[in-house]
Motif scaffolding. Structure first.
Motif, short mmCIF file in Angstrom:
data_model
loop_
_atom_site.label_atom_id
_atom_site.label_comp_id
_atom_site.label_asym_id
_atom_site.label_seq_id
_atom_site.Cartn_x
_atom_site.Cartn_y
_atom_site.Cartn_z
N TYR A 17 0.81 -1.21 0.10
CA TYR A 17 -0.04 0.15 0.03
C TYR A 17 0.92 1.41 -0.07
O TYR A 17 2.02 1.19 0.51
CB TYR A 17 -0.93 0.09 1.31
CG TYR A 17 -1.51 1.11 1.36
CD1 TYR A 17 -2.82 1.44 0.89
CD2 TYR A 17 -1.33 2.24 2.37
CE1 TYR A 17 -3.84 2.66 0.87
CE2 TYR A 17 -1.74 3.43 2.62
CZ TYR A 17 -3.23 3.36 1.75
OH TYR A 17 -3.87 4.78 2.08
N TYR A 110 -4.62 -2.08 10.05
CA TYR A 110 -4.10 -3.14 9.02
C TYR A 110 -4.63 -4.65 9.63
O TYR A 110 -4.84 -5.56 8.96
CB TYR A 110 -2.54 -3.04 9.17
CG TYR A 110 -1.84 -3.99 8.34
CD1 TYR A 110 -1.89 -4.16 6.99
CD2 TYR A 110 -1.10 -4.96 9.12
CE1 TYR A 110 -1.17 -5.26 6.19
CE2 TYR A 110 -0.23 -5.88 8.45
CZ TYR A 110 -0.51 -6.16 6.88
OH TYR A 110 0.21 -7.22 6.51
N VAL A 113 -7.79 -5.60 8.56
CA VAL A 113 -7.87 -6.01 7.07
C VAL A 113 -7.20 -7.54 7.03
O VAL A 113 -7.44 -8.40 6.23
CB VAL A 113 -6.77 -5.07 6.12
CG1 VAL A 113 -6.49 -5.83 4.92
CG2 VAL A 113 -7.38 -3.93 5.89
N TYR A 119 -8.76 -11.85 2.30
CA TYR A 119 -7.44 -11.01 1.93
C TYR A 119 -6.34 -12.07 2.31
O TYR A 119 -6.09 -12.81 3.23
CB TYR A 119 -7.10 -9.91 3.00
CG TYR A 119 -5.99 -9.36 2.90
CD1 TYR A 119 -5.48 -8.47 1.54
CD2 TYR A 119 -4.87 -9.48 3.90
CE1 TYR A 119 -4.40 -7.80 1.66
CE2 TYR A 119 -3.53 -9.00 3.37
CZ TYR A 119 -3.44 -8.11 2.54
OH TYR A 119 -2.21 -7.52 2.54
N ILE A 125 -3.07 -3.96 -0.96
CA ILE A 125 -4.50 -3.46 -0.37
C ILE A 125 -5.17 -2.31 -1.17
O ILE A 125 -4.42 -1.36 -1.36
CB ILE A 125 -4.20 -3.11 1.05
CG1 ILE A 125 -3.70 -4.02 2.23
CG2 ILE A 125 -5.86 -2.58 1.72
CD1 ILE A 125 -3.37 -3.65 3.35
#
Length: 142
Positions: A17, A110, A113, A119, A125
């Motif tokens: 990211y 994070y 996520v 994921y 991301i």
């Protein structure tokens, strides 16, 4: 003028990211062409600091490594997670407490996520909600 560049680098040194964080009061003052020119330089500075982060991380048990590198008037601060994912922030002001708080709050976002079963670990991301939350945390601390 403060412009922050934030990147998350995976355990295998792959980019996960990245974003430019511009204080809302200054966002209209910066044109997009100038922002694009600095983006490549910012990526280069953060990438060059990865070697320093890897050296420093083995000498401490702390996750927050403070300012690990400097380029001209800019500093690179780092935060290393337990699974060796690196949070890197390029900034021009040394305010260690607010940067540490920024990293801690982004780490919480994070972790959320990572808890998503869809994921894949170390994958980029691209979720816009994650981007919005990172920028919201940045507005609070940076």
């Amino acid at each position: 003028m403060s412009i922050y560049y934030f990147a998350i680098v995976g355990a295998t040194d792959n980019p996960i990211y990245e974003t430019d964080i511009i204080p809302s009061s200054r966002s209209s003052l910066i044109d997009n062409s100038r922002r694009d020119d600095h983006k490549h330089l910012n990526q280069f500075i953060v990438h060059a600091a990865l070697d320093v982060v890897e050296e420093v991380q083995w000498g401490t048990q702390a996750m927050y490594l403070k300012s690990v590198d400097r380029f001209n008037e800019q500093y690179v601060s780092a935060f290393v997670t337990a699974n060796n994912v690196k949070f890197m922030l390029l900034h021009d002001q040394k305010s260690e407490d607010s940067i540490k708080n920024f990293f801690n709050d982004v780490y919480e976002v994070y972790i959320k996520v990572l808890m998503n079963p869809f994921y894949e670990k170390n994958a980029p991301i691209t979720n816009p909600q994650f981007d919005n939350r990172v920028k919201l945390v940045a507005r609070r601390f940076l």
